[in-house]
Write a protein that holds these residues in place. Structure first.
Motif, short mmCIF file in Angstrom:
data_model
loop_
_atom_site.label_atom_id
_atom_site.label_comp_id
_atom_site.label_asym_id
_atom_site.label_seq_id
_atom_site.Cartn_x
_atom_site.Cartn_y
_atom_site.Cartn_z
N PHE A 211 0.83 -1.20 0.00
CA PHE A 211 0.00 0.00 0.00
C PHE A 211 0.87 1.26 0.00
N LEU A 212 1.91 1.29 0.84
CA LEU A 212 2.80 2.44 0.90
C LEU A 212 3.55 2.62 -0.42
N TRP A 213 3.99 1.51 -1.00
CA TRP A 213 4.70 1.57 -2.28
C TRP A 213 3.81 2.18 -3.36
N MET A 214 2.55 1.77 -3.40
CA MET A 214 1.63 2.32 -4.40
C MET A 214 1.36 3.80 -4.17
N LEU A 215 1.37 4.22 -2.91
CA LEU A 215 1.16 5.64 -2.62
C LEU A 215 2.27 6.52 -3.19
N THR A 216 3.46 5.95 -3.39
CA THR A 216 4.58 6.75 -3.88
C THR A 216 4.42 7.15 -5.35
N PHE A 217 3.56 6.46 -6.10
CA PHE A 217 3.41 6.80 -7.52
C PHE A 217 1.96 6.91 -7.97
N GLN A 218 1.05 6.32 -7.22
CA GLN A 218 -0.33 6.16 -7.69
C GLN A 218 -0.99 7.49 -8.05
N MET A 219 -1.23 8.34 -7.04
CA MET A 219 -1.89 9.61 -7.30
C MET A 219 -1.00 10.62 -8.02
N PRO A 220 0.32 10.68 -7.71
CA PRO A 220 1.15 11.60 -8.49
C PRO A 220 1.06 11.36 -9.99
N LEU A 221 1.14 10.08 -10.41
CA LEU A 221 1.07 9.79 -11.84
C LEU A 221 -0.34 9.96 -12.38
N GLU B 7 3.79 6.14 8.45
CA GLU B 7 2.35 6.39 8.50
C GLU B 7 1.82 6.65 7.09
N PRO B 8 0.80 5.92 6.66
CA PRO B 8 0.23 6.17 5.34
C PRO B 8 -0.22 7.62 5.15
N ALA B 9 -0.62 8.28 6.23
CA ALA B 9 -1.07 9.68 6.14
C ALA B 9 0.03 10.59 5.61
N TRP B 10 1.29 10.24 5.84
CA TRP B 10 2.38 11.06 5.35
C TRP B 10 2.40 11.10 3.82
N LEU B 11 2.09 9.96 3.21
CA LEU B 11 2.15 9.85 1.76
C LEU B 11 0.81 10.10 1.07
N SER B 12 -0.27 10.10 1.84
CA SER B 12 -1.59 10.31 1.22
C SER B 12 -1.88 11.79 1.01
N GLU C 140 -2.64 18.74 11.53
CA GLU C 140 -3.22 17.41 11.70
C GLU C 140 -2.15 16.32 11.74
N LEU C 141 -1.03 16.56 11.04
CA LEU C 141 0.04 15.59 11.00
C LEU C 141 0.96 15.69 12.21
N GLY C 142 0.79 16.74 13.00
CA GLY C 142 1.62 16.93 14.18
C GLY C 142 3.02 17.43 13.87
N TRP C 143 3.17 18.14 12.74
CA TRP C 143 4.48 18.63 12.32
C TRP C 143 4.72 20.09 12.69
N MET C 144 3.75 20.72 13.35
CA MET C 144 3.84 22.17 13.52
C MET C 144 4.68 22.61 14.71
N HIS C 145 5.37 21.67 15.39
CA HIS C 145 6.28 22.11 16.44
C HIS C 145 7.50 22.79 15.83
N ILE D 140 8.23 21.81 6.47
CA ILE D 140 8.57 22.08 5.07
C ILE D 140 9.53 21.01 4.54
N VAL D 141 10.52 20.65 5.36
CA VAL D 141 11.47 19.62 4.96
C VAL D 141 10.77 18.28 4.75
N MET D 142 9.82 17.94 5.62
CA MET D 142 9.08 16.69 5.48
C MET D 142 8.27 16.68 4.19
N ARG D 143 7.60 17.80 3.90
CA ARG D 143 6.83 17.87 2.66
C ARG D 143 7.74 17.75 1.44
N CYS D 144 8.89 18.40 1.47
CA CYS D 144 9.83 18.31 0.35
C CYS D 144 10.37 16.89 0.21
N ALA D 145 10.63 16.23 1.35
CA ALA D 145 11.12 14.85 1.31
C ALA D 145 10.08 13.93 0.69
#
Length: 363
Positions: free
Chosen positions: A57-67, A226-231, A238-243, A249-254
């Motif tokens: 499922f995670l592997w498919m998230l890496t290309f599914q919606m982007p493509l 977490e699948p939410a990171w790639l979805s 909501e992702l808990g990244w705002m600390h 920003i780095v996480m989104r770029c990654a």
């Protein structure tokens, strides 16, 4: 991306007679992606109990919606503007209203999925894609008319800054829409023939290897991902990244980097010439809008409670692939076309005439 303004980079996406055309490559890609979408939605309820399924499922998230977003941008080249562009926007809006109503009604009567909000402002399942398609087209119109240079950079900036928006990611699917916008820009701006011409020899072999390595990485690190990171369906709050804003920003770029690598690598799996399932790629919209009903029926029957080992999971995947092929049959299009591809001109014309008659009556 080239700095050439978008208005000068419009390219035709008309089908070509050659079996090696970019059109055939794009249709093959669409078929393979809709298979992955069906399989992904079918196995999602199992990802918490089966590590192998979670890795897939995670592997498919890496290309599914982007493509999928990218190929949507590619096929939008010839009908973004003018009457045809307006007609498509109306049709997408009508499709959304129809299927949001259908899915919500079925959920209230039968599926009764916990936590589902029944509102036109909260798209059901993958219906966010229809809202996104409208917004992507409108944004591309704005980019083209403003003669925007480096549209890909601007799109990435929009996708990153969207994470700071103080709205729920599910609201109108805005989060996914804005985050995936760079892929629509790529699909719109690049030619599939250009990509296809380079996907040979060493590059193709390297792509296959990278795709397999990416799957192994997802398998090894599946318990920590977490699948939410790639979805891309939640904002940074909501992702808990705002600390740390910079960390967000780095996480989104990654994640963008992983999706770009996963997408390019997956292209190596796509047949480049006319083949048995090329024509099926023309009818992926039917699978996209209908398959959610099948997945919800499976869940409502309690079948997932009996899928307890890998063999049953493989059988489920095989059923999802088979169902995809069945839904791509021309007869399905013939039976469901009035709902899947409604005559938006007739519907909106009837609404306008009704409003005009009402106005004249009150006058």
């Amino acid at each position: 991306m080239s700095g050439t303004p978008l208005r000068y980079r419009l390219r035709s996406s008309n089908p070509k007679d050659s079996p090696w055309s970019g059109e055939n490559f794009g249709l093959n890609l669409r078929f393979m992606l809709i298979v992955s979408v069906f399989v992904g939605n079918a196995v999602e309820p199992l990802i918490q109990t089966m590590p192998e399924v979670k890795a897939l499922f995670l592997w498919m998230l890496t290309f599914q919606m982007p493509l999928f977003v990218g190929v949507t941008g590619y096929f939008a080249k010839n009908n973004l503007f003018g009457h045809s562009g307006d007609r498509i926007l109306k049709q997408i809006a009508l499709q959304y209203l129809l299927f949001q109503s259908i899915y919500s009604l079925l959920d209230i009567i039968w599926f009764q999925v916990p936590g589902i909000k029944h509102s036109f402002f909260v798209p059901y399942l993958l219906l966010w894609f229809l809202v996104g398609h409208v917004i992507w087209r409108l944004l591309m119109r704005v980019f083209a008319r403003l003669n925007v240079r480096h549209p890909f950079i601007w799109a990435c900036a929009i996708g990153i800054l969207a994470g700071f928006l103080p709205i729920q990611g599910t609201w109108f699917g805005f989060m996914k829409t804005l985050v995936y916008f760079p892929f629509f820009v790529i699909g719109y701006s690049f030619s599939l023939e250009w990509i296809q011409a380079r996907m040979h020899g060493v590059i193709r072999t390297a792509g296959l290897a990278v795709s397999l390595v990416l799957f192994v990485v997802m398998f090894v690190f599946a318990p920590h991902l977490e699948p939410a990171w790639l979805s891309n369906s939640m904002n940074f709050y909501e992702l808990g990244w705002m600390h740390s804003s910079w960390q967000a920003i780095v996480m989104r770029c990654a994640i963008y980097g992983i999706e770009f690598i996963g997408s390019i690598a997956f292209l190596a799996w796509v047949p480049q010439r006319l083949c048995a399932f090329t024509d099926w790629g023309k009818r992926t919209l039917y699978v996209f809008l209908i398959h959610g009903i099948i997945v919800r029926i499976i869940a409502a029957t309690g079948m997932y409670d009996h899928i307890t080992n890998g063999w049953f999971a493989i059988l489920l995947i095989a059923c999802a692939v088979t169902s995809t092929i069945l839904l791509l049959h021309p007869k399905v299009r013939q039976w469901t076309r009035p709902v899947i591809e409604p005559n938006s001109e007739a519907v909106f014309g009837w609404i306008r005439r009704g409003a005009w008659r009402s106005h004249m009556k009150h006058s």
